[in-house]
Write a protein that holds these residues in place. Sequence first.
Motif, PDB file in Angstrom:
ATOM      1  N   TYR A  17       3.057  -4.923   9.589  1.00  0.00           N
ATOM      2  CA  TYR A  17       4.133  -5.916   9.531  1.00  0.00           C
ATOM      3  C   TYR A  17       3.598  -7.306   9.856  1.00  0.00           C
ATOM      4  O   TYR A  17       3.964  -8.293   9.217  1.00  0.00           O
ATOM      5  N   HIS A  20       1.832  -8.570   6.830  1.00  0.00           N
ATOM      6  CA  HIS A  20       2.730  -8.953   5.743  1.00  0.00           C
ATOM      7  C   HIS A  20       3.426 -10.286   6.021  1.00  0.00           C
ATOM      8  O   HIS A  20       3.669 -11.059   5.095  1.00  0.00           O
ATOM      9  N   GLN A  42       7.525  -5.875   1.263  1.00  0.00           N
ATOM     10  CA  GLN A  42       6.297  -5.459   1.940  1.00  0.00           C
ATOM     11  C   GLN A  42       5.300  -4.795   0.994  1.00  0.00           C
ATOM     12  O   GLN A  42       4.083  -4.944   1.172  1.00  0.00           O
ATOM     13  N   ASN A  46       1.622  -6.475   0.799  1.00  0.00           N
ATOM     14  CA  ASN A  46       0.479  -5.698   1.266  1.00  0.00           C
ATOM     15  C   ASN A  46      -0.787  -5.978   0.469  1.00  0.00           C
ATOM     16  O   ASN A  46      -1.899  -5.828   0.978  1.00  0.00           O
TER      17      ASN A  46
END
Length: 603
Positions: A17, A20, A42, A46
């Motif tokens: 997270y 991202h 996401q 990524n």
Amino acid sequence: MKTTYITWHYTTHGVAYLKHILSCFFKKGHTPQNLHFDELNQMELNTVFDTPQEHEGFVFDKVIYLIAPQKSFDKLSSRRFSYKKNIVNDETIIDLGLSHIYDEITSNDDLCYNLSEELRFVKEKYPDKYDAFKKSIWKNIQHYPVLEQLKWLKEHSNFNNVYKDKLEIIELDVNDLRDEKHIANKVNAWLKNKSKELKGAENIINVSLGSNETQVVWHILAEAEQLPPNTRFIKTYDDKSSDKEKRFKPFSIKEIPTNLITSIGDGFSLFSETKSPSRKLVDKKMEVFLKSGFSILLLGERGIGKSHIAEKAKSTLTNQNNLIQANCASFDNDNTAEAELFGYSKGAFTGSLPGGKNGLIEEANKGVLFLDEIHHLSKLVQAKLMKALQTDRDNKMSIRKMGDSKETKVECRLIFATNKTIKELRQLLLPDFYDRIVQHVVNIPALRETKEDRMADWEKIWKGLKFPGAYNIPQDDNLNKWIKTLDLPGNYRDLQKIAMYYNAYLNFDEETRTMLNEKTPFSYSKKEFTKYHTVNTELEHEKYNFNTKQTTQEMKADYFFELQKWAVDKFKGRKNAIEHFKSKGDTVTDNTFNKWKNKYSLK
């Protein structure tokens, strides 16, 4: 100025997270001005660091990742312990044909959660699935112990393609992430050790991660003025209303006020503790004007805090996400001004960024646009800006980037500022542009007009500078008496200089003090300030020469302008000056002084 991103580890999201969020800034190519992004995917983010050369690439100079001992995180959530039972049934794992591999790993305590051993196992036993397995790790990385997660981030993810040597991991000895006081003490001690480095950077803190208690602590430290200057808060959150079956929900990034507690309540209140009627009037005007939707023009001398009023306006407008501000005096020429304000498309001109750039107006969408020293804009740029500021029936502006034929709709609140008088603005601005920005006008009184607040202003300035060593505000009668007598043509900036001189003397050794031939911090401060910062004051008090080419009405306006300035100086403040006129039987009010000051009472 360098930029720093600071965040706590978050048990339910993990380090992917973090990657991202950083990928979002990198992909957008923004410096941290507009800190609001919606519908972030996401899955897409990524891969952003796979090919960094394809993006404009904003990169923080440093990323600080705060963690605690693993046992502290395990007390927060037992979610990772159920990982073994659920991972083999995960849809993404099934689609990749990895269920049987994860079944073997989660059934073996010597393998599970040991990243190096897992990778070795898959590479040896299932070499054809190794790449797919390695690429799948991010989807479940939050279940691993925090140190294993960081090992993955630094050694096995695409993070290093952009952020190599920029990650600093700080483990704080926080044994209870549910104890606000305990957390606050640990974080505050770390901040003090880090103060020199963070003071010189713009610090973006993600306050929504960690535990509920760490989130509270950030706000407590902000209200207690323990955070470094140039600190901004963001929060990141998932859209829970989207497809419930979708594992990775779209998420958003949004800037939030650092003064959340003091901003609670209705209305605009910058001078809540003031004794000055003219400052109270600023608050009351801003409260009404902000609700109107029309543009606001701030009139005030240099160093009076016009940008602080814009900051307060943004936090007052709770539905506004960001404040974009620019000093129009910083634009080198018309092309620079146009490029900064409107942005430009790819290949618009020689030297432009490869992917183009959003302008300040577009950056301010859904927020506040603050343009300081508006009088510095050329007539050509005024004309272009005037066209852009015209709104449609939905109160949206239409802007067009340089080199682009497509128009973009923008909706934002407009605040302008200048240190010129209304009379001077009429001469410097195009009539149509003048009419557009002079809708609601707020006159900000100079510090010499609000002497009843002088010592409160001094205390605020001293505390705001956050001097190393944590010196308390000086209890120096000679200093205080002197400060009360000053006109302070530089306003708050002059108080800052006095504070810096005083603090510097406190840090001099005896040899330096002897060489300076100054025995007290007060004498040193007064000498330095008088030497470097009083020339303008003397010039301002020279005898005024009227321009004989002016009309009689214009000369009268100039006369009353000088009269109010002299009276404020003579009687040590506007309030005393008004009382003097009243004692002579004249009907003079604070509003009268405002009119005299802005030279429009007799026009």
